[in-house]
Design a protein around this motif. Structure first.
Motif, PDB file in Angstrom:
ATOM      1  N   PRO A 165       5.666   7.281   1.444  1.00 51.83           N
ATOM      2  CA  PRO A 165       7.036   8.157   1.919  1.00 51.83           C
ATOM      3  C   PRO A 165       8.018   8.473   0.704  1.00 51.83           C
ATOM      4  N   ASP A 166       7.829   7.583  -0.287  1.00 45.60           N
ATOM      5  CA  ASP A 166       8.974   8.071  -1.476  1.00 45.60           C
ATOM      6  C   ASP A 166       8.342   8.866  -2.531  1.00 45.60           C
ATOM      7  N   ALA A 167       7.096   8.851  -2.655  1.00 48.01           N
ATOM      8  CA  ALA A 167       6.488   9.540  -3.774  1.00 48.01           C
ATOM      9  C   ALA A 167       6.069  11.113  -3.687  1.00 48.01           C
ATOM     10  N   ALA A 168       5.906  11.537  -4.550  1.00 47.33           N
ATOM     11  CA  ALA A 168       5.630  13.034  -4.486  1.00 47.33           C
ATOM     12  C   ALA A 168       3.852  13.239  -4.263  1.00 47.33           C
ATOM     13  N   VAL A 169       3.311  11.991  -4.164  1.00 51.03           N
ATOM     14  CA  VAL A 169       1.901  12.130  -3.957  1.00 51.03           C
ATOM     15  C   VAL A 169       1.452  12.739  -2.629  1.00 51.03           C
ATOM     16  N   ARG A 170       0.589  13.882  -2.698  1.00 53.60           N
ATOM     17  CA  ARG A 170       0.222  14.701  -1.473  1.00 53.60           C
ATOM     18  C   ARG A 170      -1.032  13.727  -0.654  1.00 53.60           C
ATOM     19  N   ASP A 171      -0.326  12.657   0.052  1.00 49.28           N
ATOM     20  CA  ASP A 171      -1.567  11.748   0.604  1.00 49.28           C
ATOM     21  C   ASP A 171      -1.966  12.494   1.730  1.00 49.28           C
ATOM     22  N   THR A 172      -3.132  11.854   2.566  1.00 51.15           N
ATOM     23  CA  THR A 172      -3.537  12.319   3.675  1.00 51.15           C
ATOM     24  C   THR A 172      -2.379  12.460   4.939  1.00 51.15           C
ATOM     25  N   ASP A 173      -1.612  11.663   4.966  1.00 53.59           N
ATOM     26  CA  ASP A 173      -0.736  11.554   5.959  1.00 53.59           C
ATOM     27  C   ASP A 173       0.412  12.589   5.672  1.00 53.59           C
ATOM     28  N   LYS A 174       0.892  13.089   4.565  1.00 52.87           N
ATOM     29  CA  LYS A 174       1.658  14.017   4.355  1.00 52.87           C
ATOM     30  C   LYS A 174       0.957  15.301   4.680  1.00 52.87           C
ATOM     31  N   GLN A 175      -0.150  15.528   4.297  1.00 57.88           N
ATOM     32  CA  GLN A 175      -1.046  16.588   4.631  1.00 57.88           C
ATOM     33  C   GLN A 175      -1.237  16.920   6.230  1.00 57.88           C
ATOM     34  N   ALA A 176      -1.047  15.774   6.679  1.00 56.18           N
ATOM     35  CA  ALA A 176      -0.960  15.885   8.248  1.00 56.18           C
ATOM     36  C   ALA A 176       0.489  16.428   9.029  1.00 56.18           C
ATOM     37  N   GLY A 177       1.478  16.334   8.123  1.00 55.13           N
ATOM     38  CA  GLY A 177       3.075  16.654   8.226  1.00 55.13           C
ATOM     39  C   GLY A 177       3.871  15.502   8.156  1.00 55.13           C
ATOM     40  N   PHE A 178       3.583  14.182   7.798  1.00 57.45           N
ATOM     41  CA  PHE A 178       4.433  13.374   7.460  1.00 57.45           C
ATOM     42  C   PHE A 178       5.538  13.513   6.755  1.00 57.45           C
ATOM     43  N   PRO A 179       6.768  13.352   6.674  1.00 54.72           N
ATOM     44  CA  PRO A 179       7.664  13.691   5.797  1.00 54.72           C
ATOM     45  C   PRO A 179       7.860  12.898   4.650  1.00 54.72           C
ATOM     46  N   HIS A 180       8.477  13.523   3.690  1.00 54.47           N
ATOM     47  CA  HIS A 180       8.689  12.839   2.204  1.00 54.47           C
ATOM     48  C   HIS A 180      10.200  12.233   2.434  1.00 54.47           C
ATOM     49  N   LEU A 181      10.344  10.736   2.371  1.00 44.86           N
ATOM     50  CA  LEU A 181      11.512  10.170   2.806  1.00 44.86           C
ATOM     51  C   LEU A 181      12.058   9.262   1.566  1.00 44.86           C
ATOM     52  N   VAL A 208       0.767  -1.381  -0.133  1.00 45.43           N
ATOM     53  CA  VAL A 208      -0.065   0.102  -0.015  1.00 45.43           C
ATOM     54  C   VAL A 208       0.882   1.404   0.044  1.00 45.43           C
ATOM     55  N   GLN A 209       2.224   1.130   0.485  1.00 44.80           N
ATOM     56  CA  GLN A 209       2.842   2.430   0.580  1.00 44.80           C
ATOM     57  C   GLN A 209       3.519   2.745  -0.570  1.00 44.80           C
ATOM     58  N   ASN A 210       3.326   2.150  -1.935  1.00 45.46           N
ATOM     59  CA  ASN A 210       4.033   2.361  -3.160  1.00 45.46           C
ATOM     60  C   ASN A 210       2.833   2.311  -3.982  1.00 45.46           C
TER      61      ASN A 210
END
Length: 597
Positions: free
Chosen positions: A245-261, A234-236
């Motif tokens: 984490p690796d993608a440029a997708v603006r997912d719901t977790d990144k919107q909550a502040g999770f990092p792009h790694l 599910v994470q890719n």
């Protein structure tokens, strides 16, 4: 029970109590004794050679000379050892939104007098009886397994957690912390053994079982199934429902502040190494170790087994469909997974292709015991980690073992093979428990199980024993209350620190110690020390420990240690996560006083 003796020892040679812990599931004492077994107490003898071999294997490899493997004398602890415990320091959240972790002050010890009044001067009188470490709810996860229920997140945001790909790295860091403890934090006693209290695996998968056993006993682990070259899950997936984490997708977790790694998923499936525990360790079974998803009595369903090892994975359903499935699980309306089977068939066209892998097959209770008995996973020992050929012969997953001269341990199987995640005991096991306590009335007893007394409410019939009655937690409490040698009932399952006093009508009193998981924040294990205060009371000291991973994370550090630190911080920030699992101060670092003769 005045025959207690101090465990302080001289520090010369092998510590006798550690040897007893390592050989305890073989016989009551080194050489000859009565085996504490699921079957009736039968004479069990061990040769001197066998005992010496187990004794030598119970020492950490660091204590073996390079020439001939001769044990060196371990240094005797001179004082209580609190370094690395939550008495010294605790990870502490900082800021708002996506919170970072840092070093915080330790948790003070709370003296609890619910069951007996503490008497002055006891610290100068007491002698240690035993000390051990409890690990619980490790939930080692094969994050790419086709039968995971990640899609329930569309209805319940916490049904999938962003840190699930890092359970192996996190568990290894916990092993490293335990190995670094030079003694018990109050009495200074050597630590004699470790006990896992169930949900060692997450999805009853053979891949997870292998990883768990290597985490505990040592070895190299590649936490990856399916395609050996890349992560498939599910994470890719590109789905905004999950942290990408690796993608440029603006997912719901990144919107909550999770990092792009960049490189996170590649690092997550990279080979890691566990040193294995440098203590003898024992294993208790949980519902996630017994049933797929921890709730379905579906081992006989060939369709579900084929899906587990096959090349199709469902990753997304509507919120309404997810809610209906989750309700069936929570209300125990589908214990055998029949409606789950139909649900997956209905959504067959919505699945995505993944690489098949036979290692994802579910394991049976027999295979669980056989894996523990495999010499490849012996580590420090004991052989079988509590389980024996007697368990295979009788189809049971419970046993007893000698902790020290004055203490026995009893590991129960509270899972209900009829399905659902809550537990109970069958009549045969309940009678065995009563008999074992009676036959060892001159020894203190510590009970271990996965379920708590309050979560043993599932009395569904065991398919393997259709005519046997099941017994709930209140019945177990009543039985334990009839035995004055019971000191504690140690368990997990609820993922929260809770310590409950029990003063029973039968005259017995004891403490129920439930410990937080290592999959949900704050990710803890617990040291438990038993001490005779020489004044008619016994004290149980509980001290929580975190893993060895640093509190502060570095998003650029994707090493094994860096990922273990991320595991903790991601779990803190998992959407929907409870903020109360650490418990109250009286559930953390404590002195629990009991009146005992």
């Amino acid at each position: 029970m005045s025959r207690t003796r101090s465990v302080a020892g001289s520090g010369q040679g092998i510590h006798r109590r550690s040897v007893l812990a390592a050989t305890g599931a073989v016989a009551l004492s080194a050489g000859v004794g009565y085996a504490l077994r699921p079957s009736d107490s039968q004479a069990a003898t061990g040769t001197r050679e066998t005992t010496e071999a187990v004794a030598a294997s119970s020492l950490p490899q660091s204590r073996l000379r390079s020439t001939g493997g001769t044990p060196t004398a371990p240094a005797a602890p001179l004082a209580p050892y609190t370094k690395g415990t939550t008495v010294a320091s605790v990870s502490t959240p900082r800021g708002s939104g996506y919170r970072r972790l840092g070093d915080g002050p330790g948790w003070q010890r709370v003296v609890r007098s619910d069951l007996a009044a503490p008497k002055s001067g006891r610290a100068g009188r007491r002698t240690a009886l035993a000390a051990f470490v409890q690990l619980t709810d490790l939930h080692i996860i094969d994050a790419q397994h086709p039968l995971r229920l990640e899609y329930l997140r569309s209805a319940d945001v916490h049904a999938w957690r962003p840190h699930e790909a890092l359970t192996v790295q996190g568990a290894i860091a916990l092993v490293e912390r335990i190995n670094a403890l030079r003694g018990a934090p109050v009495t200074g006693s050597p630590l004699h053994f470790a006990m896992t209290t169930g949900d060692n695996t997450d999805n009853n998968a053979k891949s997870e079982l292998e990883w768990f056993l290597k985490v505990m006993s040592g070895g190299r682990i590649t936490p990856n199934t399916g395609d050996p070259r890349r992560y498939e899950g599910v994470q890719n997936s590109g789905l905004k429902l999950y942290w990408q984490p690796d993608a440029a997708v603006r997912d719901t977790d990144k919107q909550a502040g999770f990092p792009h790694l960049d490189g996170f998923l590649k690092a997550a499936i990279r080979e890691v190494r566990s040193p294995g525990l440098n203590l003898p360790w024992y294993s208790t079974v949980g519902n996630h170790d017994t049933m797929p998803m921890g709730c379905y009595a579906s081992h006989g369903d060939s369709y579900l087994t084929e899906l587990a090892v096959g090349g199709k994975k469902l990753m997304n359903v509507s919120a309404a469909e997810a809610q209906r499935l989750q309700t069936l699980i929570k209300k125990a309306r589908d214990p055998e997974g029949v409606r789950y089977h139909d649900f997956l068939k209905t959504h067959a066209r919505s699945t995505r292709s993944v690489t098949p892998d036979e290692s994802r097959a579910p394991f049976t209770p027999t295979e669980y015991i056989q894996a523990h008995l495999d010499p490849a996973y012996r580590g420090i020992g004991p052989a079988g980690h509590g389980y024996s050929s007697a368990n295979l012969d009788t189809g049971t997953q419970y046993y007893a073992f000698r902790v020290s001269d004055d203490v026995i341990g009893i590991s129960l199987d509270t899972t209900d093979a009829g399905g659902h995640y809550e537990g109970s005991l069958g009549t045969a096991q309940l009678k065995w428990l009563d008999r074992t306590l009676r036959e060892n009335k001159d020894s203190y007893a510590v009970i271990f199980s996965h379920h708590t007394s309050k979560t043993m409410t599932n009395t569904r019939t065991d398919p393997a024993r259709p005519h046997e009655r099941r017994h709930n937690g209140q019945e177990v409490l009543a039985l334990l209350g009839g035995h004055r040698n019971v000191l504690a009932w140690v368990n997990g399952h609820i993922h929260k620190n809770v310590i409950t006093p029990h003063a029973m009508s039968g005259g017995g009193s004891f403490w129920e110690v439930s410990t937080a998981s290592h999959v949900d924040y704050p990710q803890l294990a617990r040291i438990i020390e038993l001490a005779d205060n020489k004044d008619g009371t016994v004290s149980l000291f509980t001290t929580l420990v975190e893993s060895s991973a640093p509190h502060r994370t570095d998003f650029s550090d994707l090493s094994q240690t860096g990922l273990a630190a991320l595991y903790r911080e991601l779990s803190l920030n998992a959407p929907g996560a409870s903020t109360t699992l650490g418990g109250d101060p009286e559930d953390r670092n404590t002195e629990l006083v009991l009146k005992k003769g």
